[in-house]
Design a protein around this motif. Structure first.
Motif, PDB file in Angstrom:
ATOM      1  N   ASP A 346       0.825  -1.205   0.000  1.00 23.78           N
ATOM      2  CA  ASP A 346       0.000   0.000   0.000  1.00 23.78           C
ATOM      3  C   ASP A 346       0.855   1.249   0.000  1.00 23.78           C
ATOM      4  OD1 ASP A 346       0.693   0.250   2.701  1.00 23.78           O
ATOM      5  OD2 ASP A 346      -1.237  -0.468   3.440  1.00 23.78           O
ATOM      6  N   PHE A 347       0.171   2.391   0.004  1.00 20.00           N
ATOM      7  CA  PHE A 347       0.829   3.684  -0.134  1.00 20.00           C
ATOM      8  C   PHE A 347       0.419   4.571   1.026  1.00 20.00           C
ATOM      9  CE2 PHE A 347       0.433   8.129  -1.493  1.00 20.00           C
ATOM     10  CZ  PHE A 347       1.733   8.386  -1.906  1.00 20.00           C
ATOM     11  N   ARG A 348       1.382   5.283   1.599  1.00 19.01           N
ATOM     12  CA  ARG A 348       1.055   6.257   2.635  1.00 19.01           C
ATOM     13  C   ARG A 348       1.671   7.591   2.243  1.00 19.01           C
ATOM     14  NH1 ARG A 348      -2.428   3.501   3.417  1.00 19.01           N
ATOM     15  NH2 ARG A 348      -3.058   2.295   5.227  1.00 19.01           N
ATOM     16  N   ALA A 349       0.803   8.634   2.254  1.00 25.24           N
ATOM     17  CA  ALA A 349       1.237   9.966   1.842  1.00 25.24           C
ATOM     18  C   ALA A 349       2.433  10.392   2.693  1.00 25.24           C
ATOM     19  CB  ALA A 349       0.077  10.949   2.019  1.00 25.24           C
ATOM     20  N   PRO A 350       3.396  11.161   2.165  1.00 23.69           N
ATOM     21  CA  PRO A 350       3.342  11.731   0.817  1.00 23.69           C
ATOM     22  C   PRO A 350       3.944  10.830  -0.272  1.00 23.69           C
ATOM     23  CG  PRO A 350       5.204  12.649   2.035  1.00 23.69           C
ATOM     24  CD  PRO A 350       4.494  11.726   2.983  1.00 23.69           C
ATOM     25  N   ASP A 351       4.863   9.935   0.062  1.00 22.14           N
ATOM     26  CA  ASP A 351       5.569   9.230  -1.023  1.00 22.14           C
ATOM     27  C   ASP A 351       6.034   7.833  -0.630  1.00 22.14           C
ATOM     28  OD1 ASP A 351       7.511   9.875   0.802  1.00 22.14           O
ATOM     29  OD2 ASP A 351       8.890  10.812  -0.622  1.00 22.14           O
ATOM     30  N   ILE A 352       5.342   7.222   0.340  1.00 24.26           N
ATOM     31  CA  ILE A 352       5.832   5.952   0.886  1.00 24.26           C
ATOM     32  C   ILE A 352       5.117   4.734   0.276  1.00 24.26           C
ATOM     33  CG2 ILE A 352       5.962   4.546   3.012  1.00 24.26           C
ATOM     34  CD1 ILE A 352       7.998   6.786   2.975  1.00 24.26           C
ATOM     35  N   MET A 353       5.925   3.826  -0.288  1.00 23.28           N
ATOM     36  CA  MET A 353       5.415   2.525  -0.736  1.00 23.28           C
ATOM     37  C   MET A 353       5.723   1.556   0.403  1.00 23.28           C
ATOM     38  SD  MET A 353       6.814   2.509  -4.661  1.00 23.28           S
ATOM     39  CE  MET A 353       5.826   1.094  -5.209  1.00 23.28           C
ATOM     40  N   ARG A 354       4.669   0.912   0.921  1.00 27.39           N
ATOM     41  CA  ARG A 354       4.833   0.143   2.156  1.00 27.39           C
ATOM     42  C   ARG A 354       4.567  -1.342   1.908  1.00 27.39           C
ATOM     43  NH1 ARG A 354       1.063   1.285   7.406  1.00 27.39           N
ATOM     44  NH2 ARG A 354      -0.502   0.520   5.960  1.00 27.39           N
ATOM     45  N   PHE A 355       5.431  -2.176   2.466  1.00 26.47           N
ATOM     46  CA  PHE A 355       5.334  -3.624   2.267  1.00 26.47           C
ATOM     47  C   PHE A 355       5.439  -4.323   3.616  1.00 26.47           C
ATOM     48  CE2 PHE A 355       7.364  -1.592  -1.369  1.00 26.47           C
ATOM     49  CZ  PHE A 355       6.633  -2.074  -2.440  1.00 26.47           C
ATOM     50  N   GLY A 356       4.487  -5.200   3.913  1.00 21.97           N
ATOM     51  CA  GLY A 356       4.502  -5.919   5.187  1.00 21.97           C
ATOM     52  C   GLY A 356       4.994  -7.346   4.990  1.00 21.97           C
ATOM     53  N   PHE A 357       5.736  -7.857   5.984  1.00 18.77           N
ATOM     54  CA  PHE A 357       6.274  -9.217   5.881  1.00 18.77           C
ATOM     55  C   PHE A 357       5.728 -10.092   6.993  1.00 18.77           C
ATOM     56  CE2 PHE A 357       8.738  -6.458   3.377  1.00 18.77           C
ATOM     57  CZ  PHE A 357       8.769  -7.164   2.199  1.00 18.77           C
ATOM     58  N   THR A 358       4.985 -11.095   6.572  1.00 17.06           N
ATOM     59  CA  THR A 358       4.184 -11.900   7.477  1.00 17.06           C
ATOM     60  C   THR A 358       4.520 -13.375   7.266  1.00 17.06           C
ATOM     61  OG1 THR A 358       2.570 -11.745   5.713  1.00 17.06           O
ATOM     62  CG2 THR A 358       2.255 -10.263   7.582  1.00 17.06           C
ATOM     63  N   PRO A 359       5.441 -13.899   8.086  1.00 16.59           N
ATOM     64  CA  PRO A 359       5.955 -15.251   7.859  1.00 16.59           C
ATOM     65  C   PRO A 359       4.921 -16.361   7.982  1.00 16.59           C
ATOM     66  CG  PRO A 359       7.343 -14.021   9.392  1.00 16.59           C
ATOM     67  CD  PRO A 359       6.117 -13.219   9.192  1.00 16.59           C
ATOM     68  N   LEU A 360       3.718 -16.061   8.491  1.00 17.34           N
ATOM     69  CA  LEU A 360       2.705 -17.116   8.561  1.00 17.34           C
ATOM     70  C   LEU A 360       2.325 -17.579   7.159  1.00 17.34           C
ATOM     71  CD1 LEU A 360       0.023 -16.152  11.256  1.00 17.34           C
ATOM     72  CD2 LEU A 360       1.877 -17.788  11.467  1.00 17.34           C
ATOM     73  N   TYR A 361       2.407 -16.684   6.178  1.00 14.77           N
ATOM     74  CA  TYR A 361       1.953 -17.083   4.840  1.00 14.77           C
ATOM     75  C   TYR A 361       2.836 -16.559   3.703  1.00 14.77           C
ATOM     76  CZ  TYR A 361      -0.347 -12.606   5.699  1.00 14.77           C
ATOM     77  OH  TYR A 361      -0.608 -11.307   6.044  1.00 14.77           O
ATOM     78  N   LEU A 362       4.058 -16.148   4.031  1.00 11.55           N
ATOM     79  CA  LEU A 362       4.969 -15.676   2.976  1.00 11.55           C
ATOM     80  C   LEU A 362       6.301 -16.408   3.084  1.00 11.55           C
ATOM     81  CD1 LEU A 362       4.769 -11.777   3.069  1.00 11.55           C
ATOM     82  CD2 LEU A 362       3.954 -13.253   1.218  1.00 11.55           C
ATOM     83  N   ASP A 363       6.910 -16.699   1.931  1.00 10.02           N
ATOM     84  CA  ASP A 363       8.262 -17.258   1.973  1.00 10.02           C
ATOM     85  C   ASP A 363       9.171 -16.471   1.029  1.00 10.02           C
ATOM     86  OD1 ASP A 363       7.668 -18.148  -0.600  1.00 10.02           O
ATOM     87  OD2 ASP A 363       7.110 -20.155   0.077  1.00 10.02           O
ATOM     88  N   GLU A 364      10.428 -16.882   0.998  1.00  9.49           N
ATOM     89  CA  GLU A 364      11.416 -16.122   0.240  1.00  9.49           C
ATOM     90  C   GLU A 364      11.086 -16.077  -1.253  1.00  9.49           C
ATOM     91  OE1 GLU A 364      15.648 -16.287   1.588  1.00  9.49           O
ATOM     92  OE2 GLU A 364      15.969 -16.878  -0.499  1.00  9.49           O
ATOM     93  N   GLU A 365      10.523 -17.156  -1.746  1.00  9.59           N
ATOM     94  CA  GLU A 365      10.161 -17.204  -3.164  1.00  9.59           C
ATOM     95  C   GLU A 365       9.158 -16.081  -3.505  1.00  9.59           C
ATOM     96  OE1 GLU A 365       8.079 -20.669  -5.683  1.00  9.59           O
ATOM     97  OE2 GLU A 365       9.445 -21.350  -4.103  1.00  9.59           O
TER      98      GLU A 365
END
Ligand SMILES: *Cc1c(COP(=O)(O)O)cnc(C)c1O
Length: 395
Positions: A346-365
Protein backbone atom coordinates in the motif's frame (compact mmCIF):
# COMPACT_ATOMS: atom_id res chain seq x y z
CA UNK A 1 6.47 -25.63 14.13
CA UNK A 2 7.35 -24.84 10.55
CA UNK A 3 6.74 -21.62 8.71
CA UNK A 4 5.02 -20.61 6.56
CA UNK A 5 1.56 -22.08 7.15
CA UNK A 6 0.07 -21.08 3.82
CA UNK A 7 -2.43 -23.93 3.93
CA UNK A 8 -4.28 -22.14 6.74
CA UNK A 9 -5.06 -19.08 4.61
CA UNK A 10 -7.30 -18.45 1.66
CA UNK A 11 -5.18 -16.14 -0.50
CA UNK A 12 -5.90 -15.84 -4.24
CA UNK A 13 -3.34 -17.88 -6.22
CA UNK A 14 -2.34 -14.95 -8.42
CA UNK A 15 -1.61 -12.61 -5.50
CA UNK A 16 1.55 -12.01 -3.47
CA UNK A 17 0.19 -10.37 -0.37
CA UNK A 18 2.51 -7.83 1.21
CA UNK A 19 -0.21 -5.90 3.05
CA UNK A 20 -0.93 -8.16 6.02
CA UNK A 21 0.34 -5.29 8.17
CA UNK A 22 -2.75 -3.33 7.15
CA UNK A 23 -5.43 -6.01 6.70
CA UNK A 24 -4.51 -9.65 7.32
CA UNK A 25 -5.84 -12.21 4.79
CA UNK A 26 -8.71 -14.63 5.37
CA UNK A 27 -7.85 -17.65 7.55
CA UNK A 28 -9.77 -20.67 6.23
CA UNK A 29 -11.03 -21.54 9.70
CA UNK A 30 -12.55 -18.08 10.02
CA UNK A 31 -15.14 -18.58 7.26
CA UNK A 32 -16.21 -21.91 8.75
CA UNK A 33 -16.53 -20.42 12.22
CA UNK A 34 -18.44 -17.37 10.97
CA UNK A 35 -20.88 -19.71 9.21
CA UNK A 36 -21.42 -21.71 12.40
CA UNK A 37 -21.89 -18.67 14.59
CA UNK A 38 -24.37 -17.11 12.21
CA UNK A 39 -26.37 -20.20 11.31
CA UNK A 40 -26.17 -22.45 14.36
CA UNK A 41 -25.67 -20.06 17.25
CA UNK A 42 -27.52 -16.93 16.17
CA UNK A 43 -29.90 -18.70 13.78
CA UNK A 44 -30.99 -21.63 15.96
CA UNK A 45 -30.16 -20.62 19.50
CA UNK A 46 -31.20 -16.99 19.14
CA UNK A 47 -30.75 -15.02 22.36
CA UNK A 48 -30.07 -18.22 24.32
CA UNK A 49 -26.63 -18.32 22.68
CA UNK A 50 -25.30 -15.72 25.12
CA UNK A 51 -25.34 -18.60 27.61
CA UNK A 52 -25.48 -21.78 25.51
CA UNK A 53 -22.63 -20.70 23.21
CA UNK A 54 -21.03 -18.63 25.99
CA UNK A 55 -20.95 -15.46 23.88
CA UNK A 56 -20.77 -13.49 27.11
CA UNK A 57 -17.29 -14.85 27.91
CA UNK A 58 -15.96 -14.52 24.37
CA UNK A 59 -14.30 -11.10 24.84
CA UNK A 60 -12.25 -12.43 27.76
CA UNK A 61 -11.40 -15.73 26.06
CA UNK A 62 -10.09 -13.90 23.02
CA UNK A 63 -8.30 -11.37 25.24
CA UNK A 64 -6.42 -14.20 26.95
CA UNK A 65 -5.26 -15.55 23.59
CA UNK A 66 -3.98 -12.11 22.56
CA UNK A 67 -2.28 -11.71 25.96
CA UNK A 68 -0.01 -14.66 25.20
CA UNK A 69 1.17 -13.01 21.98
CA UNK A 70 2.01 -9.68 23.61
CA UNK A 71 3.74 -10.93 26.74
CA UNK A 72 0.89 -10.23 29.13
CA UNK A 73 -0.72 -12.49 31.73
CA UNK A 74 -4.15 -14.08 31.44
CA UNK A 75 -6.96 -11.78 32.48
CA UNK A 76 -5.07 -8.57 31.64
CA UNK A 77 -6.51 -7.91 28.16
CA UNK A 78 -10.06 -6.81 27.30
CA UNK A 79 -11.38 -6.87 23.74
CA UNK A 80 -14.04 -4.93 21.84
CA UNK A 81 -14.70 -1.57 20.22
CA UNK A 82 -12.14 -0.01 17.89
CA UNK A 83 -8.55 0.94 18.55
CA UNK A 84 -9.47 4.65 18.46
CA UNK A 85 -11.88 4.05 21.36
CA UNK A 86 -9.26 2.08 23.28
CA UNK A 87 -6.74 4.93 22.86
CA UNK A 88 -9.31 7.30 24.35
CA UNK A 89 -9.97 4.98 27.30
CA UNK A 90 -6.30 4.53 28.12
CA UNK A 91 -5.58 8.25 27.90
CA UNK A 92 -8.63 9.22 29.96
CA UNK A 93 -7.58 6.73 32.65
CA UNK A 94 -4.05 8.16 32.60
CA UNK A 95 -5.41 11.72 33.09
CA UNK A 96 -7.18 10.53 36.26
CA UNK A 97 -3.99 8.89 37.50
CA UNK A 98 -1.96 12.12 37.18
CA UNK A 99 -4.52 14.86 37.93
CA UNK A 100 -1.90 17.52 38.60
CA UNK A 101 -0.17 17.16 35.20
CA UNK A 102 -1.28 18.59 31.85
CA UNK A 103 0.99 17.23 29.11
CA UNK A 104 0.55 14.26 26.76
CA UNK A 105 3.74 13.33 25.00
CA UNK A 106 3.51 11.48 21.69
CA UNK A 107 5.53 11.78 18.49
CA UNK A 108 5.02 13.36 15.10
CA UNK A 109 5.13 9.95 13.42
CA UNK A 110 2.18 8.61 15.38
CA UNK A 111 -0.89 7.39 13.55
CA UNK A 112 -3.33 10.29 13.11
CA UNK A 113 -6.27 8.76 14.96
CA UNK A 114 -4.18 8.40 18.13
CA UNK A 115 -3.38 12.10 17.99
CA UNK A 116 -6.95 13.05 17.06
CA UNK A 117 -8.38 11.05 19.97
CA UNK A 118 -5.98 12.83 22.31
CA UNK A 119 -7.04 16.20 20.90
CA UNK A 120 -10.74 15.32 21.27
CA UNK A 121 -10.31 14.15 24.85
CA UNK A 122 -8.26 17.23 25.76
CA UNK A 123 -10.91 19.58 24.46
CA UNK A 124 -13.69 17.65 26.23
CA UNK A 125 -12.07 17.79 29.66
CA UNK A 126 -11.08 21.40 28.94
CA UNK A 127 -8.40 21.75 31.60
CA UNK A 128 -5.59 23.23 29.57
CA UNK A 129 -3.98 20.02 28.37
CA UNK A 130 -1.19 20.16 25.83
CA UNK A 131 -0.18 17.53 23.27
CA UNK A 132 3.53 17.50 22.43
CA UNK A 133 4.71 15.73 19.29
CA UNK A 134 8.46 15.91 18.79
CA UNK A 135 10.20 13.91 16.06
CA UNK A 136 10.20 10.19 16.96
CA UNK A 137 13.96 10.08 17.48
CA UNK A 138 13.75 12.99 19.96
CA UNK A 139 11.03 11.54 22.20
CA UNK A 140 13.39 10.44 24.97
CA UNK A 141 14.60 14.00 25.44
CA UNK A 142 11.05 15.28 25.86
CA UNK A 143 9.98 12.93 28.65
CA UNK A 144 9.93 15.52 31.43
CA UNK A 145 8.42 15.96 34.89
CA UNK A 146 5.31 17.75 33.58
CA UNK A 147 4.23 14.82 31.37
CA UNK A 148 1.10 12.99 32.53
CA UNK A 149 1.16 10.31 29.84
CA UNK A 150 3.61 9.15 27.21
CA UNK A 151 1.53 7.72 24.38
CA UNK A 152 3.51 6.12 21.59
CA UNK A 153 2.98 3.66 18.77
CA UNK A 154 5.65 1.03 19.22
CA UNK A 155 6.23 0.41 15.49
CA UNK A 156 5.81 3.50 13.29
CA UNK A 157 3.09 2.78 10.71
CA UNK A 158 4.89 4.69 7.98
CA UNK A 159 8.57 3.87 8.41
CA UNK A 160 8.45 0.69 10.50
CA UNK A 161 10.87 2.26 13.01
CA UNK A 162 10.71 0.64 16.42
CA UNK A 163 10.75 2.43 19.79
CA UNK A 164 12.64 0.65 22.57
CA UNK A 165 9.72 -0.36 24.79
CA UNK A 166 11.71 -1.03 27.92
CA UNK A 167 13.96 2.01 27.71
CA UNK A 168 11.15 4.49 26.96
CA UNK A 169 8.90 3.03 29.65
CA UNK A 170 11.67 3.24 32.23
CA UNK A 171 12.29 6.87 31.32
CA UNK A 172 8.56 7.65 31.56
CA UNK A 173 8.39 6.05 34.99
CA UNK A 174 11.51 7.84 36.15
CA UNK A 175 9.67 11.17 35.74
CA UNK A 176 6.40 9.79 37.11
CA UNK A 177 4.50 9.63 33.80
CA UNK A 178 2.01 6.93 32.77
CA UNK A 179 3.09 4.86 29.75
CA UNK A 180 0.66 3.89 27.00
CA UNK A 181 1.85 1.74 24.10
CA UNK A 182 -0.08 1.34 20.86
CA UNK A 183 0.74 -2.12 19.53
CA UNK A 184 -1.21 -1.88 16.24
CA UNK A 185 1.88 -2.79 14.21
CA UNK A 186 3.51 -4.95 16.87
CA UNK A 187 0.96 -7.57 17.96
CA UNK A 188 1.68 -10.65 15.85
CA UNK A 189 4.67 -8.91 14.26
CA UNK A 190 7.39 -8.77 16.89
CA UNK A 191 8.01 -10.47 20.25
CA UNK A 192 6.75 -8.32 23.12
CA UNK A 193 7.32 -8.39 26.85
CA UNK A 194 4.58 -6.08 28.04
CA UNK A 195 4.69 -7.34 31.63
CA UNK A 196 8.46 -6.93 31.74
CA UNK A 197 8.20 -3.35 30.45
CA UNK A 198 5.90 -2.47 33.39
CA UNK A 199 3.90 -0.11 31.13
CA UNK A 200 0.54 0.85 32.59
CA UNK A 201 -1.52 0.46 29.39
CA UNK A 202 -1.31 -0.98 25.92
CA UNK A 203 -3.84 -0.94 23.10
CA UNK A 204 -3.94 -2.49 19.66
CA UNK A 205 -6.04 -3.74 16.79
CA UNK A 206 -6.53 -7.26 15.49
CA UNK A 207 -7.23 -6.86 11.78
CA UNK A 208 -3.56 -6.29 10.91
CA UNK A 209 -1.03 -9.05 11.77
CA UNK A 210 -3.62 -11.02 13.78
CA UNK A 211 -5.88 -11.52 10.72
CA UNK A 212 -9.19 -10.86 12.51
CA UNK A 213 -10.85 -9.35 9.41
CA UNK A 214 -12.00 -5.84 8.50
CA UNK A 215 -13.43 -4.07 11.54
CA UNK A 216 -12.21 -6.76 13.96
CA UNK A 217 -12.38 -5.68 17.62
CA UNK A 218 -9.51 -3.91 19.33
CA UNK A 219 -7.83 -4.80 22.61
CA UNK A 220 -6.66 -2.96 25.71
CA UNK A 221 -4.23 -4.10 28.39
CA UNK A 222 -4.00 -2.63 31.88
CA UNK A 223 -1.23 -3.60 34.27
CA UNK A 224 -2.87 -6.09 36.66
CA UNK A 225 -1.84 -4.32 39.88
CA UNK A 226 -3.61 -1.13 38.70
CA UNK A 227 -6.85 -2.44 37.36
CA UNK A 228 -8.91 -1.96 40.52
CA UNK A 229 -7.99 1.71 40.60
CA UNK A 230 -8.48 2.46 36.89
CA UNK A 231 -11.45 4.79 36.43
CA UNK A 232 -13.22 3.98 33.15
CA UNK A 233 -14.23 7.14 31.29
CA UNK A 234 -16.54 5.09 29.08
CA UNK A 235 -18.53 3.47 31.84
CA UNK A 236 -20.61 1.04 29.81
CA UNK A 237 -22.81 -1.70 31.20
CA UNK A 238 -20.53 -4.48 29.93
CA UNK A 239 -17.78 -3.09 32.13
CA UNK A 240 -20.08 -3.12 35.18
CA UNK A 241 -19.41 -5.64 37.95
CA UNK A 242 -22.90 -7.11 37.46
CA UNK A 243 -24.39 -6.04 34.11
CA UNK A 244 -27.60 -7.99 34.60
CA UNK A 245 -28.27 -6.63 38.06
CA UNK A 246 -29.38 -3.56 36.07
CA UNK A 247 -28.33 -1.19 38.84
CA UNK A 248 -28.85 2.54 38.24
CA UNK A 249 -25.29 3.39 39.28
CA UNK A 250 -22.06 2.33 37.66
CA UNK A 251 -19.90 -0.06 39.65
CA UNK A 252 -16.82 -1.12 37.67
CA UNK A 253 -15.94 -4.81 37.36
CA UNK A 254 -13.08 -5.80 39.64
CA UNK A 255 -11.08 -7.03 36.66
CA UNK A 256 -9.89 -5.94 33.21
CA UNK A 257 -13.51 -6.40 32.12
CA UNK A 258 -14.11 -2.86 33.40
CA UNK A 259 -12.47 -1.67 30.18
CA UNK A 260 -15.26 -3.21 28.13
CA UNK A 261 -17.99 -0.79 27.07
CA UNK A 262 -21.08 -2.19 25.34
CA UNK A 263 -22.31 -5.36 23.67
CA UNK A 264 -19.42 -7.20 22.01
CA UNK A 265 -19.36 -7.82 18.25
CA UNK A 266 -19.93 -11.57 18.57
CA UNK A 267 -19.56 -12.57 14.91
CA UNK A 268 -16.39 -10.56 14.46
CA UNK A 269 -14.94 -11.79 17.76
CA UNK A 270 -15.64 -15.39 16.73
CA UNK A 271 -13.84 -14.80 13.45
CA UNK A 272 -10.88 -13.41 15.38
CA UNK A 273 -11.00 -16.37 17.77
CA UNK A 274 -10.71 -18.74 14.80
CA UNK A 275 -7.98 -16.60 13.20
CA UNK A 276 -5.92 -16.88 16.39
CA UNK A 277 -5.76 -20.67 15.92
CA UNK A 278 -2.97 -20.03 13.40
CA UNK A 279 -0.83 -18.81 16.34
CA UNK A 280 -1.40 -21.80 18.61
CA UNK A 281 2.01 -23.42 18.23
CA UNK A 282 3.86 -20.29 17.12
CA UNK A 283 6.74 -18.84 19.03
CA UNK A 284 7.06 -15.10 18.37
CA UNK A 285 10.85 -15.37 18.26
CA UNK A 286 10.54 -17.74 15.25
CA UNK A 287 8.19 -15.25 13.59
CA UNK A 288 10.66 -12.45 14.25
CA UNK A 289 13.58 -14.35 12.78
CA UNK A 290 11.63 -15.29 9.65
CA UNK A 291 10.30 -11.75 9.29
CA UNK A 292 13.80 -10.27 9.45
CA UNK A 293 15.06 -12.78 6.86
CA UNK A 294 12.21 -11.92 4.48
CA UNK A 295 12.66 -8.18 5.01
CA UNK A 296 16.43 -8.28 4.47
CA UNK A 297 15.93 -10.31 1.32
CA UNK A 298 13.38 -7.79 0.01
CA UNK A 299 15.57 -4.79 0.78
CA UNK A 300 18.55 -6.36 -0.99
CA UNK A 301 16.49 -7.36 -4.03
CA UNK A 302 14.75 -3.99 -4.37
CA UNK A 303 17.92 -1.92 -3.91
CA UNK A 304 19.64 -3.97 -6.58
CA UNK A 305 16.74 -3.95 -9.04
CA UNK A 306 15.19 -0.51 -8.42
CA UNK A 307 17.88 2.01 -7.43
CA UNK A 308 15.46 4.98 -7.70
CA UNK A 309 13.53 3.69 -4.68
CA UNK A 310 15.02 4.96 -1.42
CA UNK A 311 14.77 2.87 1.73
CA UNK A 312 12.58 4.79 4.20
CA UNK A 313 12.84 2.24 7.03
CA UNK A 314 15.78 1.71 9.38
CA UNK A 315 18.36 -0.46 7.63
CA UNK A 316 19.21 -2.30 10.81
CA UNK A 317 16.69 -5.09 11.40
CA UNK A 318 16.68 -4.66 15.17
CA UNK A 319 15.33 -1.13 14.75
CA UNK A 320 12.49 -2.15 12.42
CA UNK A 321 9.12 -3.80 12.93
CA UNK A 322 7.83 -6.25 10.32
CA UNK A 323 7.43 -3.87 7.39
CA UNK A 324 9.71 -2.20 4.89
CA UNK A 325 8.99 1.18 3.30
CA UNK A 326 10.52 2.79 0.25
CA UNK A 327 10.17 6.43 -0.72
CA UNK A 328 9.46 7.17 -4.37
CA UNK A 329 8.08 10.40 -5.82
CA UNK A 330 5.55 8.49 -7.94
CA UNK A 331 4.88 5.96 -5.19
CA UNK A 332 1.09 6.06 -5.46
CA UNK A 333 1.01 5.32 -9.20
CA UNK A 334 3.80 2.74 -8.86
CA UNK A 335 1.87 0.92 -6.14
CA UNK A 336 -1.27 0.87 -8.31
CA UNK A 337 0.74 -0.58 -11.20
CA UNK A 338 2.21 -3.17 -8.84
CA UNK A 339 -1.18 -4.16 -7.42
CA UNK A 340 -2.47 -4.49 -10.99
CA UNK A 341 0.23 -7.16 -11.45
CA UNK A 342 -0.73 -9.14 -8.35
CA UNK A 343 1.70 -7.74 -5.78
CA UNK A 344 -0.33 -6.03 -3.08
CA UNK A 345 1.29 -3.48 -0.80
CA UNK A 346 0.00 0.00 0.00
CA UNK A 347 0.83 3.68 -0.13
CA UNK A 348 1.06 6.26 2.64
CA UNK A 349 1.24 9.97 1.84
CA UNK A 350 3.34 11.73 0.82
CA UNK A 351 5.57 9.23 -1.02
CA UNK A 352 5.83 5.95 0.89
CA UNK A 353 5.41 2.52 -0.74
CA UNK A 354 4.83 0.14 2.16
CA UNK A 355 5.33 -3.62 2.27
CA UNK A 356 4.50 -5.92 5.19
CA UNK A 357 6.27 -9.22 5.88
CA UNK A 358 4.18 -11.90 7.48
CA UNK A 359 5.96 -15.25 7.86
CA UNK A 360 2.71 -17.12 8.56
CA UNK A 361 1.95 -17.08 4.84
CA UNK A 362 4.97 -15.68 2.98
CA UNK A 363 8.26 -17.26 1.97
CA UNK A 364 11.42 -16.12 0.24
CA UNK A 365 10.16 -17.20 -3.16
CA UNK A 366 7.21 -14.80 -2.81
CA UNK A 367 9.51 -11.97 -1.81
CA UNK A 368 11.87 -12.44 -4.76
CA UNK A 369 8.95 -12.78 -7.18
CA UNK A 370 7.49 -9.53 -5.81
CA UNK A 371 10.80 -7.70 -6.23
CA UNK A 372 11.04 -8.86 -9.86
CA UNK A 373 7.56 -7.51 -10.64
CA UNK A 374 8.42 -4.25 -8.88
CA UNK A 375 11.52 -4.00 -11.08
CA UNK A 376 9.34 -4.29 -14.20
CA UNK A 377 7.05 -1.52 -12.95
CA UNK A 378 9.90 0.83 -12.07
CA UNK A 379 12.43 0.11 -14.84
CA UNK A 380 9.71 0.08 -17.52
CA UNK A 381 7.99 3.13 -15.97
CA UNK A 382 4.72 1.21 -16.21
CA UNK A 383 3.35 3.50 -13.49
CA UNK A 384 3.09 6.34 -16.07
CA UNK A 385 -0.11 4.83 -17.43
CA UNK A 386 -2.87 7.44 -16.81
CA UNK A 387 -5.09 4.81 -15.17
CA UNK A 388 -2.73 4.69 -12.17
CA UNK A 389 -2.80 8.43 -11.50
CA UNK A 390 -6.25 8.91 -9.94
CA UNK A 391 -6.27 8.38 -6.19
CA UNK A 392 -8.93 6.15 -4.63
CA UNK A 393 -10.41 7.09 -1.25
CA UNK A 394 -8.37 4.35 0.41
CA UNK A 395 -4.71 4.25 -0.53
C1 LIG B 1 -4.25 0.91 12.29
C2 LIG B 1 -4.06 1.88 13.39
C3 LIG B 1 -5.17 2.51 14.01
C4 LIG B 1 -6.56 2.31 13.52
O1 LIG B 1 -7.53 2.60 14.50
P1 LIG B 1 -9.02 2.10 14.29
O2 LIG B 1 -9.77 2.68 15.40
O3 LIG B 1 -8.97 0.59 14.32
O4 LIG B 1 -9.48 2.56 12.95
C5 LIG B 1 -4.90 3.35 15.09
N1 LIG B 1 -3.65 3.57 15.53
C6 LIG B 1 -2.58 2.98 14.95
C7 LIG B 1 -1.22 3.25 15.47
C8 LIG B 1 -2.75 2.14 13.85
O5 LIG B 1 -1.71 1.59 13.26
Amino acid sequence: MSLPKKELFDIPADVIYLDGNSLGPLPKGASTRAGEVIEKEWGRELIRAWNTADWIALPKRVGDRIARLIGAPEGSVATGDTLSIKVYQALAAAFKMRPERRVILSDRGNFPTDLYMAQGLMSTVDKGYELRTPAPEDVMDHISEDVAAVMLTHVDYRSGRLHDMKEVTERAHAVGAVMIWDLAHSAGAVPLDLSGSKAEFAVGCTYKYLNGGPGAPAFIYARPDLIESVEPALAGWMGHEAPFAMEPDYRPAMSTERLRVGTPPVVQLSILDAALDAWNDVDMSDIRKASLDLSECFIAEVERRCPVLKLASPREGELRGSQVSFAFEHGYAAMQALIDRGVIGDFRAPDIMRFGFTPLYLDEEDVIAAAKILEKVIAGELWRDPKYQTKSRVT
